[in-house]
Design a protein around this motif. Structure first.
Motif, PDB file in Angstrom:
ATOM      1  N   UNK A  69       0.939  -1.275  -0.182  1.00 57.99           N
ATOM      2  CA  UNK A  69      -0.196  -0.014  -0.120  1.00 57.99           C
ATOM      3  C   UNK A  69       0.777   1.048   0.180  1.00 57.99           C
ATOM      4  N   UNK A  70       2.073   1.126   0.919  1.00 55.70           N
ATOM      5  CA  UNK A  70       2.685   2.527   1.086  1.00 55.70           C
ATOM      6  C   UNK A  70       3.263   2.805  -0.253  1.00 55.70           C
ATOM      7  N   UNK A  71       3.949   1.730  -0.963  1.00 57.24           N
ATOM      8  CA  UNK A  71       4.843   2.182  -2.177  1.00 57.24           C
ATOM      9  C   UNK A  71       3.723   2.586  -3.200  1.00 57.24           C
ATOM     10  N   UNK A  72       2.430   2.062  -3.398  1.00 56.54           N
ATOM     11  CA  UNK A  72       1.589   2.521  -4.248  1.00 56.54           C
ATOM     12  C   UNK A  72       0.892   3.742  -3.829  1.00 56.54           C
ATOM     13  N   UNK A  73       0.828   4.389  -2.858  1.00 55.54           N
ATOM     14  CA  UNK A  73       0.189   5.460  -2.421  1.00 55.54           C
ATOM     15  C   UNK A  73      -1.398   5.298  -2.397  1.00 55.54           C
ATOM     16  N   UNK A  74      -1.757   3.956  -2.100  1.00 52.29           N
ATOM     17  CA  UNK A  74      -3.251   3.394  -2.075  1.00 52.29           C
ATOM     18  C   UNK A  74      -3.441   2.318  -1.135  1.00 52.29           C
ATOM     19  N   UNK A  75      -4.403   2.699  -0.114  1.00 56.88           N
ATOM     20  CA  UNK A  75      -4.528   1.485   0.652  1.00 56.88           C
ATOM     21  C   UNK A  75      -5.275   0.506   0.172  1.00 56.88           C
ATOM     22  N   UNK A  76      -4.609  -0.916   0.340  1.00 60.91           N
ATOM     23  CA  UNK A  76      -5.228  -2.029   0.236  1.00 60.91           C
ATOM     24  C   UNK A  76      -5.779  -2.593   1.339  1.00 60.91           C
ATOM     25  N   UNK A  77      -7.150  -2.286   1.585  1.00 61.50           N
ATOM     26  CA  UNK A  77      -7.979  -2.713   2.609  1.00 61.50           C
ATOM     27  C   UNK A  77      -8.235  -3.907   2.957  1.00 61.50           C
ATOM     28  N   UNK A  78      -7.236  -5.015   3.141  1.00 60.12           N
ATOM     29  CA  UNK A  78      -7.179  -6.238   3.555  1.00 60.12           C
ATOM     30  C   UNK A  78      -6.430  -6.525   4.826  1.00 60.12           C
ATOM     31  N   UNK A  79      -7.094  -7.080   5.760  1.00 57.24           N
ATOM     32  CA  UNK A  79      -6.235  -7.600   7.228  1.00 57.24           C
ATOM     33  C   UNK A  79      -6.679  -8.869   7.585  1.00 57.24           C
ATOM     34  N   UNK A 125      -9.107  -6.947  -9.716  1.00 54.18           N
ATOM     35  CA  UNK A 125      -9.132  -6.116 -10.766  1.00 54.18           C
ATOM     36  C   UNK A 125      -7.876  -4.943 -10.831  1.00 54.18           C
ATOM     37  N   UNK A 126      -7.893  -4.015 -11.773  1.00 50.57           N
ATOM     38  CA  UNK A 126      -6.833  -3.182 -11.937  1.00 50.57           C
ATOM     39  C   UNK A 126      -6.612  -2.301 -10.784  1.00 50.57           C
ATOM     40  N   UNK A 127      -5.417  -1.998 -10.529  1.00 47.23           N
ATOM     41  CA  UNK A 127      -5.237  -0.935  -9.490  1.00 47.23           C
ATOM     42  C   UNK A 127      -5.179   0.488 -10.188  1.00 47.23           C
ATOM     43  N   UNK A 128      -5.865   1.595  -9.755  1.00 51.85           N
ATOM     44  CA  UNK A 128      -6.142   2.647 -10.317  1.00 51.85           C
ATOM     45  C   UNK A 128      -4.799   3.539 -10.236  1.00 51.85           C
ATOM     46  N   UNK A 137      -0.683  -1.895 -15.693  1.00 53.95           N
ATOM     47  CA  UNK A 137      -0.036  -3.393 -15.777  1.00 53.95           C
ATOM     48  C   UNK A 137      -0.137  -4.142 -14.186  1.00 53.95           C
ATOM     49  N   UNK A 138      -0.990  -3.625 -13.469  1.00 53.48           N
ATOM     50  CA  UNK A 138      -1.086  -3.788 -11.907  1.00 53.48           C
ATOM     51  C   UNK A 138      -2.346  -4.494 -11.519  1.00 53.48           C
ATOM     52  N   UNK A 139      -2.442  -5.465 -11.034  1.00 54.00           N
ATOM     53  CA  UNK A 139      -3.854  -6.166 -10.619  1.00 54.00           C
ATOM     54  C   UNK A 139      -3.844  -6.609  -9.226  1.00 54.00           C
ATOM     55  N   UNK A 140      -4.957  -6.674  -8.544  1.00 50.83           N
ATOM     56  CA  UNK A 140      -5.183  -7.202  -7.414  1.00 50.83           C
ATOM     57  C   UNK A 140      -6.112  -8.503  -7.476  1.00 50.83           C
ATOM     58  N   UNK A 185     -17.928  -4.313  -8.855  1.00 55.46           N
ATOM     59  CA  UNK A 185     -18.439  -4.191  -7.575  1.00 55.46           C
ATOM     60  C   UNK A 185     -17.134  -4.617  -6.603  1.00 55.46           C
ATOM     61  N   UNK A 186     -16.033  -5.153  -7.011  1.00 56.00           N
ATOM     62  CA  UNK A 186     -14.999  -5.745  -6.257  1.00 56.00           C
ATOM     63  C   UNK A 186     -13.693  -4.819  -6.705  1.00 56.00           C
ATOM     64  N   UNK A 187     -13.940  -3.638  -7.326  1.00 57.57           N
ATOM     65  CA  UNK A 187     -12.787  -2.918  -7.394  1.00 57.57           C
ATOM     66  C   UNK A 187     -12.224  -1.936  -6.242  1.00 57.57           C
ATOM     67  N   UNK A 188     -11.021  -2.013  -6.214  1.00 55.75           N
ATOM     68  CA  UNK A 188     -10.493  -1.119  -4.820  1.00 55.75           C
ATOM     69  C   UNK A 188     -10.971   0.120  -4.993  1.00 55.75           C
TER      70      UNK A 188
END
Length: 370
Positions: A212-222, A319-322, A326-329, A363-366
């Protein structure tokens, strides 16, 4: 240079890599083998027809995932690779007075779903106990004969083995960081090695958030800890017993070797501690014996603990990371990874190769968390 690098070797990563290899892509899968991975501990219950929630998108997705799994398993088996998949049926049960009202409401919702041709039907207690003899005498039950169980360890290994037969490359290594050039992901750094790729898929389960930090985008999974106890019934023939799904979100999954897996705790906020606890063991055993007192004489064969990748709203993150080409979750499936994972892998593989997935992933997009 690889076409795609997949980070994570649980069932989500394995399914993604398998589908990529099937499409003749050059694929590298990186997996550091974290202790407590959910794939190795999960119960493997596949029964979308008895879903009691109110998320229409989850229900439709789980039905599509069931159909996909029903075609995937025979394909793997024709290659001589086992997955532990078996249609054993499932009993959805309530055993105490406070559960009967909600059980009737859930039953009406399940039985009234239109256009599904569901074989789910109510059973009287004699029928239910004939199927699962240890069940409480007070139980009320619905039966889904199409429900299945699957062994997560075998399924992930089967997908990886089938992928390797088609050129999948695997490395036991940590993905230390992503290689980002401009607005594009171009590979992964691992142990000082620079691994280049056209696309990268993050399928790291409960550990996916570390980027998350590297992307500047929180991946809200714990991580959400789940503790499971495998009971030994001392030679009893459990091969034809159905799964029992109790009304308080616990379950019992019989296996052919006189074994019943009972679980599971849902310990949100557990952190990365895949350990069995006294409180967790008491919870699992108390609920198992409340629903099926006939299990009281069983011995404990094994305990398993997994860290489920739970998203902030309980739905997958795919899906794609906004902001990054070329990056997907492919993560955040919570307790449903073994049920949904093979289909999720196919959809994310399609997206990573520039295709259009066969299911709307919006519906599943970050982005829904932004």
């Amino acid at each position: 240079m690889h076409d795609v690098i997949v980070i994570g070797g649980g069932v989500l990563g394995a399914a993604t890599a398998w589908h990529l290899a099937l499409a003749r892509a050059r694929v590298l899968l990186l997996d550091r083998g974290d202790e407590g991975r959910a794939t190795a501990a999960g119960a493997g219950i596949v029964s979308p027809a008895t879903y009691r929630g109110d998320s229409d998108v989850w229900y439709r997705f789980s039905r599509a995932a069931y159909r996909h799994l029903s075609t995937l398993v025979p394909r793997l088996e024709t290659e001589g690779i086992g997955t532990g998949f078996s249609r054993c049926g499932l009993l959805l049960v309530a055993v105490s007075e406070d559960e009967f009202g909600p059980f009737e409401a859930a039953s009406q919702r399940i039985l009234s779903r239109p256009g599904e041709g569901s074989p789910v039907r109510p059973l009287d207690i004699a029928e239910a106990r004939e199927m699962f003899p240890p069940l409480a005498e007070s139980a009320r039950a619905l039966h889904n004969p199409d429900a299945a169980r699957i062994d997560g360890r075998l399924l992930a290994q089967a997908l990886l083995e089938a992928g390797e037969r088609r050129g999948l490359e695997r490395r036991t290594a940590s993905a230390d960081s992503l290689i980002l050039e401009g607005s594009r992901a171009t590979g992964v750094l691992t142990g000082g090695d620079r691994m280049s790729a056209g696309s990268v898929v993050i399928a790291g389960g409960a550990w996916s958030r570390r980027f998350s930090d590297q992307l500047g985008l929180d991946i809200p999974v714990a991580p959400q800890r789940g503790q499971i106890i495998h009971l030994d019934l001392g030679g009893a023939d459990t091969s034809s017993w159905p799964i029992v799904s109790a009304f308080r979100d616990h379950y019992m999954v019989p296996w052919p070797d006189s074994r019943v897996a009972a679980g599971a705790t849902r310990e949100t906020g557990s952190g990365f501690e895949p350990k069995a606890t006294a409180a967790g063991m008491v919870e699992v055993l108390s609920e198992a014996l409340r629903v099926a007192p006939g299990l009281a004489g069983a011995s404990i064969r094994e305990t398993r603990v997994g860290l489920r990748p739970l998203s902030a709203d309980g739905l997958p993150v795919m899906g794609a990371v906004p902001g990054w080409e070329g990056l997907y979750l492919n993560t955040g499936h919570g307790a449903s990874g073994l049920q949904l994972g093979p289909f999720s892998g196919r959809l994310v593989a399609d997206a990573a190769l520039g295709g259009k997935p066969g299911f709307d992933l919006s519906s599943f997009a970050v982005e829904r968390f932004l």
